[in-house]
Design a protein around this motif. Structure first.
Motif, mmCIF file in Angstrom:
data_model
loop_
_atom_site.group_PDB
_atom_site.id
_atom_site.type_symbol
_atom_site.label_atom_id
_atom_site.label_comp_id
_atom_site.label_asym_id
_atom_site.label_seq_id
_atom_site.Cartn_x
_atom_site.Cartn_y
_atom_site.Cartn_z
ATOM 1 N N ARG A 126 -24.093 0.380 10.271
ATOM 2 C CA ARG A 126 -24.623 0.830 11.560
ATOM 3 C C ARG A 126 -23.533 0.930 12.623
ATOM 4 N N ASN A 127 -22.302 0.610 12.183
ATOM 5 C CA ASN A 127 -21.157 0.749 13.080
ATOM 6 C C ASN A 127 -21.367 0.037 14.419
ATOM 7 N N LYS A 128 -21.766 -1.234 14.330
ATOM 8 C CA LYS A 128 -21.991 -1.982 15.562
ATOM 9 C C LYS A 128 -21.131 -3.248 15.552
ATOM 10 N N PRO A 129 -19.806 -3.083 15.599
ATOM 11 C CA PRO A 129 -18.918 -4.248 15.459
ATOM 12 C C PRO A 129 -19.141 -5.341 16.499
ATOM 13 N N LYS A 130 -19.684 -4.962 17.655
ATOM 14 C CA LYS A 130 -19.901 -5.985 18.694
ATOM 15 C C LYS A 130 -20.954 -7.001 18.278
ATOM 16 N N ARG A 131 -21.759 -6.653 17.264
ATOM 17 C CA ARG A 131 -22.776 -7.601 16.792
ATOM 18 C C ARG A 131 -22.222 -8.576 15.757
ATOM 19 N N ARG A 132 -21.036 -8.278 15.236
ATOM 20 C CA ARG A 132 -20.486 -9.162 14.198
ATOM 21 C C ARG A 132 -20.184 -10.533 14.799
ATOM 22 N N LEU A 133 -20.445 -11.574 14.041
ATOM 23 C CA LEU A 133 -20.271 -12.941 14.558
ATOM 24 C C LEU A 133 -18.806 -13.321 14.716
ATOM 25 N N THR A 134 -17.908 -12.405 14.290
ATOM 26 C CA THR A 134 -16.474 -12.637 14.542
ATOM 27 C C THR A 134 -15.929 -11.647 15.573
ATOM 28 N N TYR A 135 -16.800 -10.944 16.276
ATOM 29 C CA TYR A 135 -16.344 -10.103 17.389
ATOM 30 C C TYR A 135 -15.737 -11.007 18.468
ATOM 31 N N ARG A 136 -14.755 -10.484 19.169
ATOM 32 C CA ARG A 136 -13.983 -11.337 20.106
ATOM 33 C C ARG A 136 -14.842 -12.074 21.140
ATOM 34 N N ASP A 137 -15.946 -11.483 21.573
ATOM 35 C CA ASP A 137 -16.794 -12.182 22.550
ATOM 36 C C ASP A 137 -17.372 -13.470 21.958
ATOM 37 N N PHE A 138 -17.695 -13.421 20.642
ATOM 38 C CA PHE A 138 -18.150 -14.646 19.960
ATOM 39 C C PHE A 138 -16.990 -15.619 19.806
ATOM 40 N N LEU A 139 -15.829 -15.100 19.409
ATOM 41 C CA LEU A 139 -14.693 -16.001 19.164
ATOM 42 C C LEU A 139 -14.278 -16.735 20.437
ATOM 43 N N VAL A 140 -14.389 -16.074 21.571
ATOM 44 C CA VAL A 140 -14.044 -16.723 22.844
ATOM 45 C C VAL A 140 -14.986 -17.903 23.094
ATOM 46 N N GLN A 141 -16.261 -17.707 22.762
ATOM 47 C CA GLN A 141 -17.235 -18.820 22.880
ATOM 48 C C GLN A 141 -16.865 -19.954 21.932
ATOM 49 N N TYR A 142 -16.610 -19.590 20.647
ATOM 50 C CA TYR A 142 -16.306 -20.622 19.649
ATOM 51 C C TYR A 142 -15.075 -21.422 20.061
ATOM 52 N N LYS A 143 -14.077 -20.714 20.610
ATOM 53 C CA LYS A 143 -12.825 -21.395 20.997
ATOM 54 C C LYS A 143 -13.080 -22.512 21.998
ATOM 55 N N LYS A 144 -13.981 -22.242 22.930
ATOM 56 C CA LYS A 144 -14.300 -23.255 23.949
ATOM 57 C C LYS A 144 -14.955 -24.471 23.316
ATOM 58 N N MET A 145 -15.898 -24.242 22.417
ATOM 59 C CA MET A 145 -16.678 -25.349 21.829
ATOM 60 C C MET A 145 -15.888 -26.110 20.784
ATOM 61 N N LEU A 146 -14.925 -25.418 20.159
ATOM 62 C CA LEU A 146 -14.100 -26.063 19.130
ATOM 63 C C LEU A 146 -12.984 -26.874 19.777
ATOM 64 N N LYS A 147 -12.698 -28.004 19.162
ATOM 65 C CA LYS A 147 -11.558 -28.785 19.631
ATOM 66 C C LYS A 147 -10.252 -28.040 19.347
ATOM 67 N N ASN A 148 -9.194 -28.451 19.999
ATOM 68 C CA ASN A 148 -7.875 -27.951 19.647
ATOM 69 C C ASN A 148 -7.568 -28.395 18.211
ATOM 70 N N GLY A 149 -7.176 -27.480 17.367
ATOM 71 C CA GLY A 149 -6.944 -27.823 15.958
ATOM 72 C C GLY A 149 -8.211 -27.722 15.112
#
Ligand SMILES: C[S@@+](CC[C@H](N)C(=O)[O-])C[C@H]1O[C@@H](n2cnc3c(N)ncnc32)[C@H](O)[C@@H]1O
Length: 217
Positions: A126-149
């Protein structure tokens, strides 16, 4: 017929397992260890899109010192996982029936040690990369919640999603390691726990793509 059976009596079946899942997870943000009765220094692992729960039940049993939370947005699917954990009396495994889009509402900064993304929907046709759970908007969220390392461990059968994800991880400053496109024939297979989808893809002869992305703050 079998499909209908799995969807019957969902509220009653959830009620029977209510010690395994959270009706109001918003109030536990930043407090997951305390809420689940674990000391503050235990690791918290989060799986997104756990499906029927084969991976999380095995992982929680193999890692009894870890607090493992599995998230899935489809209630009829997560019910199977919750019932497995309830029947097997796995004390360190809990569930959230929520959408990963809202993850920041449920987890505080630096609260998570490790995340798992197993066979996430590729959204390739469906060519909707923004919905992928590894799209950068998701990764920015994950980075905050994840500890360093902290790590995101990703597995997929899908080359398009995998290549896209590698680029997104690097764009967001994750460090990549343990990369393979043939997990079942690699050195990393020894400790690998297979998911429901993974087993189906392996049976079809498809190479499993896998990478570990480490958070650098
Ligand atoms: C292809 S299945 C894989 C299930 C399991 N991880 C496995 O490997 O067997 C993807 C699962 O992720 C769930 N999912 C997809 N997007 C999601 C989201 N935004 N939030 C929570 N769950 C999601 C789907 O409902 C589905 O159960």
């Amino acid at each position: 017929m079998a499909r209908m059976r799995t969807k019957r009596h969902i509220p009653e079946r959830l009620e029977r397992c209510k010690e395994r899942w959270f009706e109001n997870p918003l109030q536990n943000k930043g407090e997951w260890r305390k809420t689940c009765g674990f000391p503050e220094d235990v690791e918290l692992w989060l799986e997104i899109g756990c499906g029927k729960g084969k991976f999380c039940t095995e992982m929680a049993k193999l890692n009894p010192d870890v607090l493992y939370i599995a998230l899935e947005r489809d209630t009829s699917v997560i019910l199977a996982a919750i019932e497995k954990a309830h029947e097997q009396e796995i004390p360190n495994l809990f569930f959230l029936n929520v959408d990963a889009n809202l993850l920041e509402n449920y987890f505080a900064e630096d609260e998570i040690d490790r995340m798992f993304l197993n066979f996430s929907d590729p959204w390739s046709r469906r060519n909707k990369p923004k919905r992928r759970l590894t799209y950068r908007d998701f990764l920015v969220q994950y980075k905050k919640m994840l500890k360093n390392g902290g790590q995101i461990r990703m597995k997929t059968d899908n080359d398009i999603l995998f290549d896209f994800s590698l680029e997104e991880f690097e764009f967001c400053g994750f460090e990549l390691s343990e990369l393979t496109r043939e997990l079942q024939n690699s050195e990393y297979d020894k400790d690998n726990v297979r998911t429901e989808f993974e087993q189906k893809f392996i049976d079809q002869g498809i190479g499993i793509k896998r990478v570990v992305a480490t958070n650098k703050k």
